[in-house]
Design a protein around this motif. Structure first.
Motif, PDB file in Angstrom:
ATOM      1  N   SER B  66       0.833  -1.218   0.000  1.00 59.66           N
ATOM      2  CA  SER B  66       0.000   0.000   0.000  1.00 59.66           C
ATOM      3  C   SER B  66       0.861   1.260   0.000  1.00 59.66           C
ATOM      4  O   SER B  66       0.391   2.335  -0.393  1.00 59.66           O
ATOM      5  N   PHE B  67       2.133   1.142   0.405  1.00 61.71           N
ATOM      6  CA  PHE B  67       3.015   2.315   0.377  1.00 61.71           C
ATOM      7  C   PHE B  67       3.329   2.711  -1.077  1.00 61.71           C
ATOM      8  O   PHE B  67       3.635   3.870  -1.357  1.00 61.71           O
ATOM      9  N   ILE B  68       3.251   1.742  -1.991  1.00 61.72           N
ATOM     10  CA  ILE B  68       3.405   2.065  -3.417  1.00 61.72           C
ATOM     11  C   ILE B  68       2.214   2.907  -3.876  1.00 61.72           C
ATOM     12  O   ILE B  68       2.366   3.870  -4.634  1.00 61.72           O
ATOM     13  N   SER B  69       1.038   2.565  -3.373  1.00 62.15           N
ATOM     14  CA  SER B  69      -0.157   3.372  -3.648  1.00 62.15           C
ATOM     15  C   SER B  69       0.059   4.813  -3.190  1.00 62.15           C
ATOM     16  O   SER B  69      -0.335   5.774  -3.878  1.00 62.15           O
ATOM     17  N   ALA B  70       0.696   4.975  -2.034  1.00 63.78           N
ATOM     18  CA  ALA B  70       0.965   6.326  -1.522  1.00 63.78           C
ATOM     19  C   ALA B  70       1.862   7.112  -2.469  1.00 63.78           C
ATOM     20  O   ALA B  70       1.652   8.308  -2.703  1.00 63.78           O
ATOM     21  N   ILE B  72       2.155   6.679  -5.735  1.00 61.36           N
ATOM     22  CA  ILE B  72       1.424   6.964  -6.974  1.00 61.36           C
ATOM     23  C   ILE B  72       0.332   8.001  -6.721  1.00 61.36           C
ATOM     24  O   ILE B  72       0.042   8.844  -7.564  1.00 61.36           O
ATOM     25  N   GLY B  73      -0.227   7.975  -5.511  1.00 58.32           N
ATOM     26  CA  GLY B  73      -1.317   8.887  -5.188  1.00 58.32           C
ATOM     27  C   GLY B  73      -0.878  10.260  -4.739  1.00 58.32           C
ATOM     28  O   GLY B  73      -1.682  11.206  -4.783  1.00 58.32           O
ATOM     29  N   THR B  74       0.364  10.389  -4.294  1.00 60.32           N
ATOM     30  CA  THR B  74       0.734  11.678  -3.693  1.00 60.32           C
ATOM     31  C   THR B  74       1.993  12.326  -4.262  1.00 60.32           C
ATOM     32  O   THR B  74       2.184  13.524  -4.067  1.00 60.32           O
TER      33      THR B  74
END
Lengths: 139, 139
Positions: B66-70, B72-74
């Motif tokens: 989920s840190f990869i999501s962070a 890509i998202g931020t």
């Protein structure tokens, strides 16, 4: 706790399928944002979401994908998660009920390593995530 | 909120790299178990974890991912997450500090679609997750 603690777990066999459903709530998205650090306003802010193609806040793709983790972690006994491929196909909105389904589609010759087809659908039977996982039995 | 809300976001160019670090706490694992439904005792129960090859509770692979999501998202502006491949290489324990790094490695000819190498390392510079993501700029 018992070494073999896994109530109602299924045996890994070709064709075996398990599923799990959960409705995405605003609080799940807010909690996921906090844990992951992904506080992108597309997930959290209605005004901002209106400026995007999605028009409303959507769930993080990885939040929906986490339901696949639930299948692998709770529906079969003692699996080790080796890999996961994910395609984020459609948006997931607050209030959507997601069903994650994993089906055993291959076994590695001579090893306890299996490939699972992993999909997530919404309440309208639309596939929102498609992919595959590879797991190993920790014997 | 401004349509272009993304403080300090980087431009997508070949070679551009962003990263994000976070220490995994027991409460993060417990929260992730609750949100995802993955209450596998390997993540939550010390006695059970002792019976496994890991000996201690480990973080869910998808929690670390989920840190990869962070990223890509931020760290970049207005990306749409199209796909993610993940290899869970090494276990992550409570107290480990994970650094997720995404590097732009390819651009689709004529389209605003990019491939990112996405890795997560622990405080000892050991790669715990390896993979790639594909994203599109929502222009």
């Amino acid at each position: 706790m018992d070494k073999n603690y896994y109530p109602n777990s299924k045996t890994m066999q070709l064709g075996t399928s398990v599923s799990f459903s959960k409705t995405i709530r605003q609080i799940d998205i807010a909690s996921f944002a906090k844990i992951s650090g992904d506080n992108n306003p597309l997930h959290l802010n209605e005004d901002y979401a209106k400026t995007t193609r999605f028009k409303k806040p959507i769930a993080h793709g990885m939040l929906t994908a986490s339901f696949i983790s639930a299948l692998i972690g709770t529906k079969f006994a003692r699996l080790i998660y080796l890999s996961q491929n994910l395609k984020f196909i459609k948006p997931v909105y607050i209030g959507d009920t997601i069903t994650a389904t994993a089906t055993v589609i291959a076994k590695k010759e001579g090893k306890e390593i299996f490939t699972l087809q992993t999909i997530c659908t919404n309440q309208n039977n639309i596939i929102v995530i498609d992919g595959t996982a590879v797991v190993m039995i920790d014997s």
